[in-house]
Design a protein around this motif. Structure first.
Motif, PDB file in Angstrom:
ATOM      1  N   UNK A  95      81.099 -58.539 -80.071  1.00 22.04           N
ATOM      2  CA  UNK A  95      80.262 -57.629 -80.856  1.00 22.04           C
ATOM      3  C   UNK A  95      80.960 -57.140 -82.120  1.00 22.04           C
ATOM      4  N   UNK A  96      82.288 -57.321 -82.188  1.00 17.25           N
ATOM      5  CA  UNK A  96      83.032 -56.836 -83.335  1.00 17.25           C
ATOM      6  C   UNK A  96      84.404 -56.318 -82.936  1.00 17.25           C
ATOM      7  N   UNK A  97      85.104 -55.697 -83.892  1.00 13.12           N
ATOM      8  CA  UNK A  97      86.468 -55.242 -83.676  1.00 13.12           C
ATOM      9  C   UNK A  97      86.535 -53.799 -83.186  1.00 13.12           C
ATOM     10  N   UNK A  98      87.434 -53.569 -82.223  1.00 15.33           N
ATOM     11  CA  UNK A  98      87.694 -52.231 -81.712  1.00 15.33           C
ATOM     12  C   UNK A  98      89.197 -51.983 -81.835  1.00 15.33           C
ATOM     13  N   UNK A  99      89.580 -50.970 -82.615  1.00 15.93           N
ATOM     14  CA  UNK A  99      90.994 -50.651 -82.811  1.00 15.93           C
ATOM     15  C   UNK A  99      91.386 -49.470 -81.938  1.00 15.93           C
ATOM     16  N   UNK A 100      92.481 -49.639 -81.192  1.00 17.16           N
ATOM     17  CA  UNK A 100      92.934 -48.620 -80.252  1.00 17.16           C
ATOM     18  C   UNK A 100      94.354 -48.194 -80.595  1.00 17.16           C
ATOM     19  N   UNK A 101      94.596 -46.885 -80.585  1.00 14.13           N
ATOM     20  CA  UNK A 101      95.955 -46.368 -80.705  1.00 14.13           C
ATOM     21  C   UNK A 101      96.526 -46.237 -79.301  1.00 14.13           C
ATOM     22  N   UNK A 102      97.708 -46.797 -79.079  1.00 10.64           N
ATOM     23  CA  UNK A 102      98.324 -46.782 -77.758  1.00 10.64           C
ATOM     24  C   UNK A 102      99.172 -45.529 -77.577  1.00 10.64           C
ATOM     25  N   UNK A 103      99.094 -44.927 -76.382  1.00  5.33           N
ATOM     26  CA  UNK A 103      99.840 -43.709 -76.078  1.00  5.33           C
ATOM     27  C   UNK A 103     101.139 -44.048 -75.358  1.00  5.33           C
ATOM     28  N   UNK A 104     102.099 -44.580 -76.101  1.00 11.85           N
ATOM     29  CA  UNK A 104     103.375 -44.986 -75.516  1.00 11.85           C
ATOM     30  C   UNK A 104     104.113 -43.799 -74.899  1.00 11.85           C
ATOM     31  N   UNK A 105     104.089 -42.654 -75.574  1.00 11.22           N
ATOM     32  CA  UNK A 105     104.824 -41.490 -75.077  1.00 11.22           C
ATOM     33  C   UNK A 105     104.229 -40.959 -73.780  1.00 11.22           C
ATOM     34  N   UNK A 106     102.913 -40.975 -73.675  1.00 12.46           N
ATOM     35  CA  UNK A 106     102.273 -40.411 -72.488  1.00 12.46           C
ATOM     36  C   UNK A 106     102.215 -41.363 -71.306  1.00 12.46           C
ATOM     37  N   UNK A 107     102.091 -42.667 -71.568  1.00 13.99           N
ATOM     38  CA  UNK A 107     101.972 -43.655 -70.492  1.00 13.99           C
ATOM     39  C   UNK A 107     102.842 -44.868 -70.790  1.00 13.99           C
ATOM     40  N   UNK A 108     104.163 -44.684 -70.834  1.00 13.45           N
ATOM     41  CA  UNK A 108     105.046 -45.781 -71.244  1.00 13.45           C
ATOM     42  C   UNK A 108     104.959 -47.027 -70.371  1.00 13.45           C
ATOM     43  N   UNK A 119      85.829 -60.101 -74.553  1.00 13.06           N
ATOM     44  CA  UNK A 119      86.935 -60.015 -75.505  1.00 13.06           C
ATOM     45  C   UNK A 119      87.367 -61.428 -75.899  1.00 13.06           C
ATOM     46  N   UNK A 120      87.389 -61.682 -77.182  1.00 12.34           N
ATOM     47  CA  UNK A 120      87.841 -62.989 -77.678  1.00 12.34           C
ATOM     48  C   UNK A 120      89.365 -63.049 -77.637  1.00 12.34           C
ATOM     49  N   UNK A 155      85.889 -48.457 -84.586  1.00  9.52           N
ATOM     50  CA  UNK A 155      85.027 -49.364 -83.838  1.00  9.52           C
ATOM     51  C   UNK A 155      84.251 -48.674 -82.738  1.00  9.52           C
ATOM     52  N   UNK A 156      84.113 -47.346 -82.845  1.00  7.87           N
ATOM     53  CA  UNK A 156      83.305 -46.619 -81.851  1.00  7.87           C
ATOM     54  C   UNK A 156      81.881 -47.155 -81.805  1.00  7.87           C
ATOM     55  N   UNK A 157      81.383 -47.584 -82.983  1.00 11.87           N
ATOM     56  CA  UNK A 157      80.033 -48.128 -83.040  1.00 11.87           C
ATOM     57  C   UNK A 157      79.928 -49.437 -82.251  1.00 11.87           C
ATOM     58  N   UNK A 158      81.020 -50.207 -82.205  1.00 14.25           N
ATOM     59  CA  UNK A 158      81.024 -51.448 -81.430  1.00 14.25           C
ATOM     60  C   UNK A 158      80.993 -51.131 -79.935  1.00 14.25           C
ATOM     61  N   UNK A 159      81.773 -50.115 -79.536  1.00 12.74           N
ATOM     62  CA  UNK A 159      81.756 -49.679 -78.136  1.00 12.74           C
ATOM     63  C   UNK A 159      80.339 -49.258 -77.742  1.00 12.74           C
ATOM     64  N   UNK A 160      79.683 -48.496 -78.618  1.00 13.41           N
ATOM     65  CA  UNK A 160      78.327 -48.033 -78.334  1.00 13.41           C
ATOM     66  C   UNK A 160      77.337 -49.192 -78.292  1.00 13.41           C
TER      67      UNK A 160
END
Length: 198
Positions: free
Chosen positions: A51-64, A189-190, A165-170
């Motif tokens: 459906x398109x691209x979804x960009x995620x920021x990873x929480x390395x500090x909280x869930x290493x 997911x491609x 990419x919130x619109x892609x999630x929706x």
């Protein structure tokens, strides 16, 4: 005083020359004191979906540990071709082959009750997580919330947040599904690209 300033300038000049010869800079020298492993860890993941691209920021500090496992799975190509197996509108989308559907079933059985509860920040929409269960080989599943879920932390290891990419999630959550929340058309997911900067 003049002698002190001259000595200080001379010391700084010699250091600059040495750094130039070694191919370093003041910034790089200071950076040597930081954890090299931490700086090498990608901070972002870009999901290329059908459906398109979804960009995620990873929480390395909280869930290493979870982030490390996710990155390892990405590098092994685990998510290439992965389908979204469950899509619950205004709730969550799930990608992966995990046969443990208790998370989805438990949430959906109490959906009406959840909608009446306070929507707190830590339970907000567009969070990326995986099930709390120990992952077997090829068993890393992902969940992206599309609405606040009050007991999110009890069900998932949250390790990221959608920042673009919130619109892609929706769009994904609006696909037609059967009575078991399975999409009637294939959507997935491609591939996933890891980035240090975006």
């Amino acid at each position: 005083m003049v002698f002190f300033l001259f000595a200080t300038y001379r010391h700084w000049s010699q250091r600059s020359v040495m750094q130039a010869e070694e191919g370093t800079s003041n910034f790089q020298v200071e950076d040597d004191f930081s954890d090299p492993k931490k700086s090498d860890v990608p901070r972002y993941a870009i999901f290329n979906t059908s459906k398109g691209l979804i960009t995620v920021e990873l929480y390395k500090e909280g869930s290493p540990e979870v982030v490390d496992e996710f990155i390892d799975a990405c590098q092994k190509g685990h998510f290439k071709g992965m389908l979204f197996q469950r899509v619950v509108k205004h709730f969550v989308i799930q990608g992966g082959d995990s046969e443990n559907h208790a998370v989805i079933e438990d949430w959906t059985s109490r959906e009406k009750h959840y909608n009446q509860l306070e929507k707190r920040l830590k339970h907000e929409a567009f969070m990326l997580g995986t099930s709390n269960m120990k992952h077997e080989k090829e068993g890393f599943d992902i969940f992206i919330t599309t609405a606040p879920i009050p007991d999110l932390n009890a069900k998932l290891n949250v390790f990221g947040r959608v920042i673009k990419g919130e619109d892609i999630v929706q769009e994904i959550e609006e696909v037609d599904t059967d009575e078991h929340y399975r999409p009637k058309s294939r959507i997935g997911i491609i591939d996933v690209t890891l980035k240090h900067k975006i």
